[in-house]
Design a protein around this motif. Structure first.
Motif, PDB file in Angstrom:
ATOM      1  N   GLU A  67     -11.934 -92.574 -84.059  1.00 18.22           N
ATOM      2  CA  GLU A  67     -12.505 -93.222 -85.237  1.00 18.22           C
ATOM      3  C   GLU A  67     -11.665 -92.926 -86.470  1.00 18.22           C
ATOM      4  O   GLU A  67     -11.079 -91.860 -86.594  1.00 18.22           O
ATOM      5  CB  GLU A  67     -13.922 -92.672 -85.446  1.00 18.22           C
ATOM      6  N   ASN A  69     -12.429 -93.275 -90.730  1.00 20.77           N
ATOM      7  CA  ASN A  69     -13.449 -93.564 -91.739  1.00 20.77           C
ATOM      8  C   ASN A  69     -12.800 -93.546 -93.110  1.00 20.77           C
ATOM      9  O   ASN A  69     -11.960 -92.687 -93.387  1.00 20.77           O
ATOM     10  CB  ASN A  69     -14.578 -92.531 -91.712  1.00 20.77           C
ATOM     11  N   THR A  73     -17.913 -94.865 -96.722  1.00 14.60           N
ATOM     12  CA  THR A  73     -18.561 -94.652 -95.430  1.00 14.60           C
ATOM     13  C   THR A  73     -18.974 -93.193 -95.276  1.00 14.60           C
ATOM     14  O   THR A  73     -18.452 -92.312 -95.945  1.00 14.60           O
ATOM     15  CB  THR A  73     -17.647 -95.042 -94.248  1.00 14.60           C
ATOM     16  N   CYS A  75     -19.349 -89.885 -92.729  1.00 18.14           N
ATOM     17  CA  CYS A  75     -18.596 -89.340 -91.599  1.00 18.14           C
ATOM     18  C   CYS A  75     -19.104 -87.944 -91.279  1.00 18.14           C
ATOM     19  O   CYS A  75     -19.402 -87.164 -92.180  1.00 18.14           O
ATOM     20  CB  CYS A  75     -17.112 -89.289 -91.943  1.00 18.14           C
ATOM     21  N   TYR A  78     -21.376 -86.523 -85.569  1.00 18.39           N
ATOM     22  CA  TYR A  78     -22.802 -86.863 -85.571  1.00 18.39           C
ATOM     23  C   TYR A  78     -23.605 -86.101 -84.525  1.00 18.39           C
ATOM     24  O   TYR A  78     -24.711 -85.661 -84.798  1.00 18.39           O
ATOM     25  CB  TYR A  78     -22.998 -88.369 -85.399  1.00 18.39           C
ATOM     26  N   ALA A 124     -27.096 -96.594 -92.335  1.00 17.02           N
ATOM     27  CA  ALA A 124     -25.758 -96.004 -92.170  1.00 17.02           C
ATOM     28  C   ALA A 124     -25.475 -95.739 -90.696  1.00 17.02           C
ATOM     29  O   ALA A 124     -24.380 -96.020 -90.199  1.00 17.02           O
ATOM     30  CB  ALA A 124     -25.642 -94.725 -92.989  1.00 17.02           C
ATOM     31  N   LEU A 125     -26.466 -95.195 -89.984  1.00 15.91           N
ATOM     32  CA  LEU A 125     -26.287 -94.939 -88.551  1.00 15.91           C
ATOM     33  C   LEU A 125     -26.178 -96.241 -87.761  1.00 15.91           C
ATOM     34  O   LEU A 125     -25.383 -96.336 -86.825  1.00 15.91           O
ATOM     35  CB  LEU A 125     -27.433 -94.093 -88.003  1.00 15.91           C
ATOM     36  N   LYS A 127     -24.962 -99.073 -88.847  1.00 21.26           N
ATOM     37  CA  LYS A 127     -23.624 -99.616 -89.081  1.00 21.26           C
ATOM     38  C   LYS A 127     -22.588 -98.880 -88.245  1.00 21.26           C
ATOM     39  O   LYS A 127     -21.719 -99.508 -87.628  1.00 21.26           O
ATOM     40  CB  LYS A 127     -23.255 -99.544 -90.558  1.00 21.26           C
ATOM     41  N   ALA A 128     -22.676 -97.553 -88.205  1.00 20.14           N
ATOM     42  CA  ALA A 128     -21.735 -96.768 -87.405  1.00 20.14           C
ATOM     43  C   ALA A 128     -21.836 -97.157 -85.927  1.00 20.14           C
ATOM     44  O   ALA A 128     -20.819 -97.319 -85.245  1.00 20.14           O
ATOM     45  CB  ALA A 128     -21.985 -95.274 -87.591  1.00 20.14           C
ATOM     46  N   CYS A 129     -23.060 -97.335 -85.438  1.00 21.09           N
ATOM     47  CA  CYS A 129     -23.259 -97.733 -84.030  1.00 21.09           C
ATOM     48  C   CYS A 129     -22.718 -99.130 -83.765  1.00 21.09           C
ATOM     49  O   CYS A 129     -22.053 -99.367 -82.740  1.00 21.09           O
ATOM     50  CB  CYS A 129     -24.742 -97.674 -83.666  1.00 21.09           C
ATOM     51  N   ASP A 131     -20.373-100.783 -85.480  1.00 21.47           N
ATOM     52  CA  ASP A 131     -18.906-100.771 -85.564  1.00 21.47           C
ATOM     53  C   ASP A 131     -18.306-100.209 -84.280  1.00 21.47           C
ATOM     54  O   ASP A 131     -17.339-100.740 -83.745  1.00 21.47           O
ATOM     55  CB  ASP A 131     -18.438 -99.938 -86.761  1.00 21.47           C
ATOM     56  N   ARG A 132     -18.868 -99.131 -83.793  1.00 25.16           N
ATOM     57  CA  ARG A 132     -18.386 -98.490 -82.563  1.00 25.16           C
ATOM     58  C   ARG A 132     -18.559 -99.419 -81.366  1.00 25.16           C
ATOM     59  O   ARG A 132     -17.660 -99.565 -80.530  1.00 25.16           O
ATOM     60  CB  ARG A 132     -19.166 -97.194 -82.326  1.00 25.16           C
TER      61      ARG A 132
END
Length: 189
Positions: A67, A69, A73, A75, A78, A124-125, A127-129, A131-132
């Motif tokens: 990743e 960041n 964002t 970071c 997690y 936020a979580l 979005k991170a999920c 994107d991943r």
């Protein structure tokens, strides 16, 4: 603290103040670590400027970048942050970085006091999920040239600052392949 960084969080004024008061500033120089494998991640970072790289070691000791960041964002490691167990990854500054940190216990306290902060954290979580998930299901299966062109569009600053090997491992291609693609693209321009 840059107000621009915080306007996109969608928090009412009083809750934004409480959030800001829970933050501490930290600067990282290029090459410094935010967290190393085996440490407990007690902070979640909101990046004001600069880029961080998350990576782990494979069974042969090679760094695998998972990743990047950048500004605006969040970071952290997690798994470590939310489980309060040692991290199985490291996070390194690709460039000089300005971060705002919130401790796990402070974030949990804010979550208990504010529905808006809960929603912000969930978004936020999510979005991170997403994107991943997008990266793993769409980008990783592209041909090497297409992966690199996608990377140039999404991470133009990282492209200029990161090591070639870090970019190659993130894209799941060999460094030699990436060098060849870069040469071909520069000749065609």
């Amino acid at each position: 603290m840059s107000d621009k960084l915080f306007t996109g969080l969608g928090l009412p004024h009083d809750e934004l103040i409480a959030f800001k008061e829970s933050l501490s500033a930290r600067q990282l120089r290029k090459g410094e670590y935010f967290i190393t494998e085996g440490q407990l991640s007690v902070h979640l970072a909101l990046i004001e400027s600069g880029y961080l790289r998350t990576f782990h070691l494979d069974h042969q000791g090679n760094e695998i970048t998972t990743e990047f960041n950048g500004p605006g964002t969040f970071c952290s490691s997690y798994h470590s942050f939310y489980s309060q167990r040692p991290a199985y990854e490291s996070i390194e500054a690709v460039t000089d970085c300005q971060l705002f940190l919130i401790r796990f216990d402070a974030l949990q306290k804010l979550y208990a006091q504010s529905l808006s902060l809960n929603v912000m954290g969930r978004k936020a979580l999510e979005k991170a999920c997403m994107d991943r998930d997008y990266f793993l299901k769409k980008i990783i299966h592209l041909p090497a040239k297409d992966k690199y062109e996608w990377f140039l569009k999404v991470y133009p600053e990282v492209y200029r600052a990161a090591r070639l090997g870090d970019i190659a491992s993130f894209l799941g291609i060999k460094q030699e392949t990436l060098s060849r693609i870069r040469r071909k693209l520069s000749l065609n321009q």
